[in-house]
Design a protein around this motif. Structure first.
Motif, PDB file in Angstrom:
ATOM      1  N   UNK A  20       0.742  -1.073  -0.088  1.00 41.19           N
ATOM      2  CA  UNK A  20       0.059   0.008  -0.008  1.00 41.19           C
ATOM      3  C   UNK A  20       0.770   1.236   0.029  1.00 41.19           C
ATOM      4  N   UNK A  21       0.415   2.231  -0.859  1.00 44.58           N
ATOM      5  CA  UNK A  21       1.187   3.468  -0.720  1.00 44.58           C
ATOM      6  C   UNK A  21       0.789   4.110   0.843  1.00 44.58           C
ATOM      7  N   UNK A  22       1.983   4.210   1.566  1.00 49.14           N
ATOM      8  CA  UNK A  22       1.813   4.661   2.864  1.00 49.14           C
ATOM      9  C   UNK A  22       1.236   6.168   2.859  1.00 49.14           C
ATOM     10  N   UNK A  23       1.458   7.056   2.010  1.00 47.74           N
ATOM     11  CA  UNK A  23       0.849   8.266   1.961  1.00 47.74           C
ATOM     12  C   UNK A  23      -0.593   8.212   1.968  1.00 47.74           C
ATOM     13  N   UNK A  24      -1.146   7.165   1.048  1.00 45.40           N
ATOM     14  CA  UNK A  24      -2.604   7.120   0.850  1.00 45.40           C
ATOM     15  C   UNK A  24      -3.398   6.370   1.790  1.00 45.40           C
ATOM     16  N   UNK A  25      -2.457   5.992   3.009  1.00 47.92           N
ATOM     17  CA  UNK A  25      -3.231   5.386   4.192  1.00 47.92           C
ATOM     18  C   UNK A  25      -3.123   6.094   5.366  1.00 47.92           C
ATOM     19  N   UNK A  26      -4.280   6.784   5.583  1.00 45.63           N
ATOM     20  CA  UNK A  26      -4.073   8.044   7.048  1.00 45.63           C
ATOM     21  C   UNK A  26      -3.668   7.067   8.254  1.00 45.63           C
ATOM     22  N   UNK A  27      -2.593   8.058   8.833  1.00 48.10           N
ATOM     23  CA  UNK A  27      -2.051   7.301   9.905  1.00 48.10           C
ATOM     24  C   UNK A  27      -1.475   6.060   9.742  1.00 48.10           C
ATOM     25  N   UNK A  28      -1.199   5.499   8.511  1.00 48.41           N
ATOM     26  CA  UNK A  28      -0.886   4.097   8.471  1.00 48.41           C
ATOM     27  C   UNK A  28      -1.494   3.080   9.231  1.00 48.41           C
ATOM     28  N   UNK A  29      -2.875   3.111   9.450  1.00 52.42           N
ATOM     29  CA  UNK A  29      -3.657   2.205  10.072  1.00 52.42           C
ATOM     30  C   UNK A  29      -4.428   1.582   9.311  1.00 52.42           C
ATOM     31  N   UNK A  30      -4.310   0.132   9.502  1.00 55.47           N
ATOM     32  CA  UNK A  30      -5.078  -0.869   8.585  1.00 55.47           C
ATOM     33  C   UNK A  30      -5.983  -1.699   9.450  1.00 55.47           C
ATOM     34  N   UNK A  31      -6.968  -2.125   9.046  1.00 53.09           N
ATOM     35  CA  UNK A  31      -8.186  -2.903   9.749  1.00 53.09           C
ATOM     36  C   UNK A  31      -8.578  -4.016   8.810  1.00 53.09           C
ATOM     37  N   UNK A  32      -9.073  -5.118   9.394  1.00 51.15           N
ATOM     38  CA  UNK A  32      -9.930  -6.128   9.019  1.00 51.15           C
ATOM     39  C   UNK A  32     -11.158  -6.475   9.550  1.00 51.15           C
ATOM     40  N   UNK A  33     -12.277  -6.638   8.596  1.00 52.90           N
ATOM     41  CA  UNK A  33     -13.620  -6.838   8.996  1.00 52.90           C
ATOM     42  C   UNK A  33     -14.383  -7.264   7.796  1.00 52.90           C
ATOM     43  N   UNK A  34     -15.446  -7.795   8.232  1.00 48.72           N
ATOM     44  CA  UNK A  34     -16.135  -8.532   7.061  1.00 48.72           C
ATOM     45  C   UNK A  34     -16.973  -7.381   6.247  1.00 48.72           C
ATOM     46  N   UNK A  35     -17.223  -7.410   4.904  1.00 49.51           N
ATOM     47  CA  UNK A  35     -17.980  -6.191   4.448  1.00 49.51           C
ATOM     48  C   UNK A  35     -19.333  -6.016   4.637  1.00 49.51           C
ATOM     49  N   UNK A  36     -20.030  -4.780   4.571  1.00 49.95           N
ATOM     50  CA  UNK A  36     -21.215  -4.510   4.597  1.00 49.95           C
ATOM     51  C   UNK A  36     -22.092  -4.881   3.228  1.00 49.95           C
ATOM     52  N   UNK A  37     -23.338  -5.441   3.685  1.00 53.00           N
ATOM     53  CA  UNK A  37     -23.965  -5.732   2.451  1.00 53.00           C
ATOM     54  C   UNK A  37     -24.124  -4.397   1.420  1.00 53.00           C
ATOM     55  N   UNK A  38     -23.797  -4.681   0.263  1.00 50.00           N
ATOM     56  CA  UNK A  38     -23.778  -3.639  -0.913  1.00 50.00           C
ATOM     57  C   UNK A  38     -22.841  -2.559  -0.718  1.00 50.00           C
ATOM     58  N   UNK A  39     -21.614  -2.770  -0.104  1.00 46.31           N
ATOM     59  CA  UNK A  39     -20.460  -1.788   0.178  1.00 46.31           C
ATOM     60  C   UNK A  39     -19.846  -1.862  -1.125  1.00 46.31           C
ATOM     61  N   UNK A  40     -19.152  -0.800  -1.657  1.00 49.39           N
ATOM     62  CA  UNK A  40     -18.604  -0.706  -3.031  1.00 49.39           C
ATOM     63  C   UNK A  40     -17.082  -0.530  -2.668  1.00 49.39           C
ATOM     64  N   UNK A  41     -16.352  -1.195  -3.709  1.00 47.01           N
ATOM     65  CA  UNK A  41     -14.886  -1.042  -3.574  1.00 47.01           C
ATOM     66  C   UNK A  41     -14.297  -0.940  -4.940  1.00 47.01           C
TER      67      UNK A  41
END
Length: 785
Positions: free
Chosen positions: A270-291
């Motif tokens: 990941x481009x570190x400058x494009x990740x706010x605060x360098x924070x990453x998380x893992x979760x299950x997607x929400x229904x209908x979520x867009x990516x």
């Protein structure tokens, strides 16, 4: 899965032997080699050339003319069917006289009237990838005219294309294949820990990881890199990636793919400058979520998809499948977050299949990656990147989810040998397992041992899995082939086998098995000439089925009459069924009978059937005694004998009975008590070797009294004929007033032959006269002229 032999030797330097032998070993290990090829060979005559100009072919649309400089400063015209090069590109040129790896020889030739002085090569044509469509574009800076092998640092190598089954996630890496191969060959296998030195601010102060779906993500590791290279990857790395079918893109992407192929652990940057605060998380997607993924496609997600999110809980990656476009690295990227994680295989498989995004990374996650390899994979990436000028922050961020502790597996040595068909000792089994990482501890009695399954073998969890590994490492080809011995739950009795043989005999003779109803109507027995003393059923279903049969004859006669009424004559039927002649105490006696009825035939047909049956069962001394039988023609019936004891009757159906059933043709009949027949003395089926010499056939006709049976005459002829008589058969029975009252004519066909010579006329005449004398003396017979 493609692997290079040179790459395997980086983990096991002592792997040696002919490539064909190594391919056989890999196949025997369960890693079937689908193709063995030699790369980096046969490239003599291929040089680096520069494209000077391109122009259309005057007489062809699918090829164009390309002028190249092969290092001598002169423009050389080549006809080419690929259009992906531009002026200034460097391309591989196969010069005139070159023999390509596939065996094609390059010659100067005209193509639609234009000369082609060589051939521009695709990656597939020179063993550098699978791309057949376009010409291989080389990196700038290479010297013109230099041999391609020298310019690209290509060395001869061997490429194995393996079929890796879904239950072998560890074999989806060069390291895993090398581990198996080294174990089988008995050579050392070692993994060198990557050398990594961090500088500057620790990674934990620049990035953070949180896991909100601990069952989906068991482990998530991150390292932070700066000064990442933006240009191409080293030529040696690009060559290896090309060999295994992966197209080089840039240094960061190639490093990621290289580590994945080498260690089996996919990773993502990941481009570190494009990740706010360098924070990453893992979760299950929400229904209908867009990516929006890296391919520029907007994806609609479901609650079954796992996502990686930033500090603001925005999805920036489709976990284990494809990264998001919002954090994609570019030529301007200098600092990156390097991630490697373990994802739930079924979730990844479901997402990849639903979205049609199956990749090399998802294929590995679907099978089950090794959660313990994550630190090494990250360090290996950092080590390779450091050689290109990158630096890394000290430490690794290591977040964990729900990771169950594996339990040791108890393996019983006798059980393993029983399943595999081997005789291996406990020590031999543990010696096979330990080189592939299965830690073993032997029990006190030495007949069992406990195995700790390594983290990279998620497919192995039970005793049978470990036994399979023992067989695989021992070599299934080394196990002696045997037929498993099983308990037979049941078998046919001799009587059942006889019944099947009888059915096969008569059906083979074209006689159909019939199954008439076992109950008769009142009067059916009398109509068949059998009296009317059948047992009456007190509670029949219908009155027409109230009498228990004493013979199989009424039912078969009804079947013949039914067919005759529909103009179907010459019917041949047989039945094996039970009869109840009466007697037997409280319960009526019951006997199993065999009956054969042949419409349109005389009594001689019934006799022939009896002889064929007796020969099939090897009945001792079968015979026929003439005499009246109820319901049969008084002069054409008799008792059937087996070893001198009566077991049934044969003959023709009485004409009065035939009239009662409205049958207009003669009918032959044979009925035997099958139980008594099968209990009679039986020997072996007679066998006589056929003679190689010609036989002599003669016919003899005798007039004999009616009380003399045809069998008795035949037996006398057989005895008188001696060893020279090969066969005797009755072929005609004749009655007339000229023969005298109470006499009939019996005609027999006799065949004489010797096993060692051709009989002369005198020998045949003597044997013939002996038969005549014996019959006339024994049976008050007269030879007919």
């Amino acid at each position: 899965m493609k692997v290079l032999l040179s790459w395997l030797r980086e983990f096991a330097p002592d792997i040696d032997g002919e490539p064909e032998h190594l391919a056989e070993v890999l196949s025997d290990l369960g890693l079937a080699v689908e193709e063995l090829s030699y790369v980096g060979q046969g490239l003599d005559g291929i040089v680096v050339a520069e494209v000077l100009a391109t122009r259309p072919h005057p007489d062809a649309d699918r090829i164009h003319l390309v002028d190249v400089d092969a290092g001598d400063g002169e423009a050389l015209q080549v006809c080419c069917g690929a259009f992906n090069m531009a002026v200034g590109d460097l391309v591989p040129l196969a010069t005139v006289g070159t023999t390509m790896p596939g065996g094609m020889e390059i010659a100067r030739r005209k193509m639609r009237g234009e000369w082609s002085n060589g051939m521009l090569c695709s990656g597939a044509e020179i063993g550098m990838g699978d791309d057949h469509e376009g010409i291989l574009i080389l990196d700038q800076g290479l010297s013109l005219g230099v041999p391609l092998t020298e310019a690209l640092g290509i060395h001869p190598d061997v490429l194995f294309d393996l079929e890796v089954n879904p239950n072998r996630p560890d074999a989806m890496s060069v390291m895993g294949v090398a581990r198996d191969l080294a174990a089988r060959l008995g050579v050392a296998f070692a993994v060198t820990a990557p050398g990594v030195e961090g500088v500057g601010q620790p990674a934990a102060e620049r990035a953070a990881v949180s896991i909100a779906a601990p069952d989906f993500c068991r482990r998530f590791g991150v390292r932070v890199l700066d000064n990442v290279p933006s240009g191409p990857s080293p030529r040696w790395m690009a060559n290896r990636l090309l060999a295994v079918g992966q197209r080089p893109i840039n240094a960061v992407v190639d490093l990621s793919n290289y580590v994945m192929f080498e260690l089996g652990q996919p990773n993502h940057t990941y481009d570190l400058d494009l990740v706010p605060g360098g924070e990453l998380g893992v979760r299950m997607a929400h229904r209908g979520e867009q990516l929006t993924t890296l391919d520029g496609t907007a994806r609609t997600l479901t609650t079954y998809d796992g996502v990686i999110v930033n500090r603001d809980d925005e999805a920036i990656g489709l976990a284990g499948v494809m990264g998001g476009a919002s954090t994609e690295i570019s030529a301007d990227t200098r600092s990156v977050l390097l991630e490697a994680a373990w994802w739930d295989p079924m979730t990844i498989a479901r997402t990849a299949r639903r979205l049609g995004l199956r990749s090399e990374a998802s294929a590995r996650f679907e099978r089950g990656a090794d959660p313990d390899i994550i630190p090494m994979a990250l360090d290996r990436f950092v080590e390779l990147a450091a050689a290109l000028g990158a630096t890394t922050s000290p430490g690794m961020i290591d977040a964990t989810g729900n990771r169950p502790e594996p339990s040791p597996v108890r393996v019983r040595t006798p059980r393993a040998n029983s399943i595999l068909g081997t005789e291996l000792s406990t020590d031999e089994m543990t010696a096979l397992l330990e080189p592939i990482g299965f830690a073993c501890e032997t029990g006190g009695d030495g007949q069992e041992f406990e195995v700790s399954i390594p983290s990279w073998r998620l497919d192995s969890a039970t005793e049978i899995d470990v036994i399979e590994e023992v067989g695989r490492l021992h070599g299934f080809s080394n196990i002696k082939r045997t037929v498993p011995v099983t308990e037979q739950a049941g078998a046919l009795t001799p009587q059942q086998q006889d019944r099947r043989g009888i059915r096969a005999l008569f059906t083979g003779m074209g006689i159909t098995e019939a199954m008439p109803l076992p109950f008769l109507a009142p009067g059916d027995l009398a109509r068949a000439g059998l009296g009317d003393d059948g047992i009456t059923v007190t509670n029949p279903l219908v009155a027409e089925e109230s009498i228990m049969r004493t013979s199989l004859r009424p039912g078969l006669l009804k079947a013949v009459a039914y067919n005759a009424a529909r103009r179907t004559t010459g019917v041949s039927l047989f039945e094996i069924g039970r009869t109840n002649p009466g007697g037997g105490g409280e319960l009526p006696a019951e006997h199993e009978h065999l009956a054969v009825i042949v419409a349109g035939q005389e009594a001689t047909a019934a006799t022939a059937l009896w002889r064929r049956l007796a020969r099939h069962l090897a009945v001792s001394n079968p015979g026929v005694v003439n005499g009246p039988v109820d319901g049969l023609h008084p002069g054409r019936s008799g008792q059937v004998l087996a070893d001198g004891q009566p077991v049934g009757a044969l003959g023709e159906i009485d004409p009065q009975v035939l009239d009662a059933y409205e049958i207009d043709e003669r009918v032959a009949w044979l009925e035997v008590d099958l139980g008594a027949l099968l209990e009679a003395d039986r020997g072996l089926a007679p066998y006589r070797a056929p003679s190689r010499y010609p036989s002599s056939d003669i016919d003899l006709a005798f007039t004999v009294p009616d009380e003399v049976s045809a069998d008795e005459v035949a037996a006398t002829i057989a005895q008188a004929g001696g060893e020279l008589l090969a066969s005797v058969s009755l072929f005609d029975v004749f009655r007339s007033e000229q023969l005298g009252e109470g006499r009939r004519s019996l005609a027999y066909a006799l065949r004489f032959e010797a096993a060692d010579r051709t009989l002369n006329d005198a020998e045949v005449a003597a044997a013939r006269q002996s038969c005549i004398d014996a019959v006339t003396a024994a049976h008050n017979a007269t030879l007919r002229g």
